[in-house]
Scaffold this active site. Structure first.
Site, PDB file in Angstrom:
ATOM      1  N   HIS A  81      33.061  45.433  -3.683  1.00 37.84           N
ATOM      2  CA  HIS A  81      33.884  46.231  -4.596  1.00 37.84           C
ATOM      3  C   HIS A  81      35.232  45.596  -4.895  1.00 37.84           C
ATOM      4  O   HIS A  81      35.949  46.043  -5.781  1.00 37.84           O
ATOM      5  CB  HIS A  81      34.114  47.621  -4.000  1.00 37.84           C
ATOM      6  CG  HIS A  81      32.867  48.254  -3.474  1.00 37.84           C
ATOM      7  ND1 HIS A  81      32.538  48.266  -2.134  1.00 37.84           N
ATOM      8  CD2 HIS A  81      31.852  48.871  -4.110  1.00 37.84           C
ATOM      9  CE1 HIS A  81      31.372  48.861  -1.969  1.00 37.84           C
ATOM     10  NE2 HIS A  81      30.939  49.239  -3.152  1.00 37.84           N
ATOM     11  N   CYS A 103      31.960  41.083  -5.810  1.00 37.48           N
ATOM     12  CA  CYS A 103      31.038  40.823  -6.921  1.00 37.48           C
ATOM     13  C   CYS A 103      31.774  40.066  -8.032  1.00 37.48           C
ATOM     14  O   CYS A 103      32.906  40.432  -8.384  1.00 37.48           O
ATOM     15  CB  CYS A 103      30.499  42.150  -7.459  1.00 37.48           C
ATOM     16  SG  CYS A 103      29.526  41.981  -8.968  1.00 37.48           S
ATOM     17  N   HIS A 131      37.160  55.813  -5.101  1.00 39.92           N
ATOM     18  CA  HIS A 131      36.180  54.731  -4.953  1.00 39.92           C
ATOM     19  C   HIS A 131      36.930  53.422  -4.691  1.00 39.92           C
ATOM     20  O   HIS A 131      38.000  53.186  -5.245  1.00 39.92           O
ATOM     21  CB  HIS A 131      35.338  54.631  -6.232  1.00 39.92           C
ATOM     22  CG  HIS A 131      34.135  53.745  -6.128  1.00 39.92           C
ATOM     23  ND1 HIS A 131      34.220  52.371  -6.208  1.00 39.92           N
ATOM     24  CD2 HIS A 131      32.818  54.036  -5.940  1.00 39.92           C
ATOM     25  CE1 HIS A 131      33.009  51.857  -6.093  1.00 39.92           C
ATOM     26  NE2 HIS A 131      32.145  52.835  -5.926  1.00 39.92           N
ATOM     27  N   GLU A 133      36.391  50.357  -5.657  1.00 37.79           N
ATOM     28  CA  GLU A 133      36.550  49.399  -6.760  1.00 37.79           C
ATOM     29  C   GLU A 133      37.812  49.677  -7.570  1.00 37.79           C
ATOM     30  O   GLU A 133      38.607  48.745  -7.798  1.00 37.79           O
ATOM     31  CB  GLU A 133      35.311  49.381  -7.666  1.00 37.79           C
ATOM     32  CG  GLU A 133      35.388  48.284  -8.712  1.00 37.79           C
ATOM     33  CD  GLU A 133      34.181  48.212  -9.636  1.00 37.79           C
ATOM     34  OE1 GLU A 133      34.346  47.752 -10.779  1.00 37.79           O
ATOM     35  OE2 GLU A 133      33.073  48.610  -9.218  1.00 37.79           O
ATOM     36  N   THR A 170      32.991  48.866 -12.962  1.00 40.80           N
ATOM     37  CA  THR A 170      31.763  48.228 -13.456  1.00 40.80           C
ATOM     38  C   THR A 170      30.514  49.089 -13.323  1.00 40.80           C
ATOM     39  O   THR A 170      29.523  48.844 -14.005  1.00 40.80           O
ATOM     40  CB  THR A 170      31.511  46.901 -12.712  1.00 40.80           C
ATOM     41  OG1 THR A 170      31.357  47.170 -11.309  1.00 40.80           O
ATOM     42  CG2 THR A 170      32.648  45.924 -12.922  1.00 40.80           C
ATOM     43  N   SER A 271      22.277  49.020  -4.949  1.00 44.78           N
ATOM     44  CA  SER A 271      22.501  48.682  -3.539  1.00 44.78           C
ATOM     45  C   SER A 271      21.421  49.267  -2.628  1.00 44.78           C
ATOM     46  O   SER A 271      21.588  49.302  -1.412  1.00 44.78           O
ATOM     47  CB  SER A 271      23.883  49.180  -3.099  1.00 44.78           C
ATOM     48  OG  SER A 271      24.049  50.547  -3.388  1.00 44.78           O
TER      49      SER A 271
END
Length: 314
Positions: A81, A103, A131, A133, A170, A271
């Site tokens: 993330h 990523c 979250h 990310e 994303t 995932s």
């Protein structure tokens, strides 16, 4: 009952890369121990447990800084993330060995934010609050990145700067992101759009939108913390018009969901380990609503089958 296997589904390249990086770390005898993952490597509890068997410790907390403060020695792995520059610097100051499993699609978004804010822009970032990310993305340029999750958040924005870009997490629903970007443009018509929905997320959502409509119900195999898995269930209901349920594994399937269905579709998050999804498909293929002996939902996949195979370092 017909089982529709939505394709593509399951692992994306970013998840596989992150797991291979972490497995190679576990096999590397030269890395200082303990080896920690800063949060869940990917959002799947099966993967977390499998890495525990490999001797890699997953640390959890409110945010990456809080988690990192618990670590005084060893090696830390940054998750898929992404993390903020502050976290990288803190790890360096602590003298920790760091391994980056971010990523590439997330890294690309960080680069856009860094470049644009240096050019005087502010960023409206569409993402899920809490979250990891968005946490990492906001940390690229603190004070200049504004997280929004809905139209209310956008209405409350007070940005005086004429130079604005709009980008996103994303793994969001591509339809939600488009709607929110369009809404942003009504308030900030001068803003530049940088839609960063990753290709893997988009094609899996489009597959559900096109294929789930033929089914009476869709089963999404994915962890409750997996944003992309939850978005697949959302796409099924809002775009394909098919009732959907997210399950972590076969044991969470309720018979009432499927006993009257003639067609059941199955997909899985980016995932979700492939063996876990296969077990769900196998259960559905042998299911007979008239035969209760086929209703047994038992998880048999061993943790040893969860992670991708890698070659041991010489």
């Amino acid at each position: 009952m017909e089982v529709i296997k939505v394709s593509p589904r399951g692992y994306c390249y970013g998840v596989v890369d992150a797991m291979v990086i972490a497995r190679n770390a576990a096999l590397d005898k030269n890395l200082p121990r303990p080896i920690y993952i800063l949060g869940m490597l990917v959002h799947n509890e099966n993967v977390t447990e499998a890495f525990k068997e490999e001797g890699i410790i997953t640390l959890d907390g409110q945010n990456r800084k809080e988690i990192l403060e618990k670590v005084d020695q060893g090696t830390v792995i940054f998750t898929a993330h992404g993390v903020s520059p502050e976290i990288r610097q803190l790890a360096k100051e602590k003298g920790l060995v760091t391994i980056d499993a971010t990523c590439p699609d997330v890294t690309k978004t960080h680069v856009i934010i860094e470049e644009k804010t240096k050019q005087g822009y502010e960023v409206i970032y569409i993402g899920k609050k809490g979250h990891p990310e968005p946490e990492g993305a906001i940390g690229v340029a603190p004070g200049l990145v504004h997280l929004v999750s809905n139209t209310v958040d956008i209405d409350e924005l007070d940005i005086k700067n004429d130079k604005i870009i709009i980008t996103n997490q994303t793994t969001m629903s591509s339809w939600d992101v488009k709607d929110l970007m369009d809404y942003c443009l009504k308030k900030f018509p001068q803003a530049e759009i940088h839609n960063e929905i990753c290709q893997a997320t988009q094609v899996r959502q489009e597959a559900v939108a096109k294929q789930a409509g033929a089914a009476d119900v869709l089963i999404v195999v994915g962890d409750p913390k997996s944003n992309n898995s939850n978005r697949l269930a959302q796409v099924s209901e809002e775009i394909a018009g098919t009732k959907s349920y997210r399950v972590a594994d076969v044991t969470e399937i309720e018979i009432d969901w499927i006993k009257n269905a003639k067609k059941v579709a199955v997909t899985s998050g980016a995932s979700t380990p492939t063996p876990i999804t296969k077990e769900v498909i196998q259960f559905l293929e042998q299911f007979d609503p008239e035969d209760e002996t086929t209703w047994i939902r038992e998880r048999k996949v061993p943790l040893s089958k969860i992670l991708p195979k890698v070659k041991a370092a010489k």
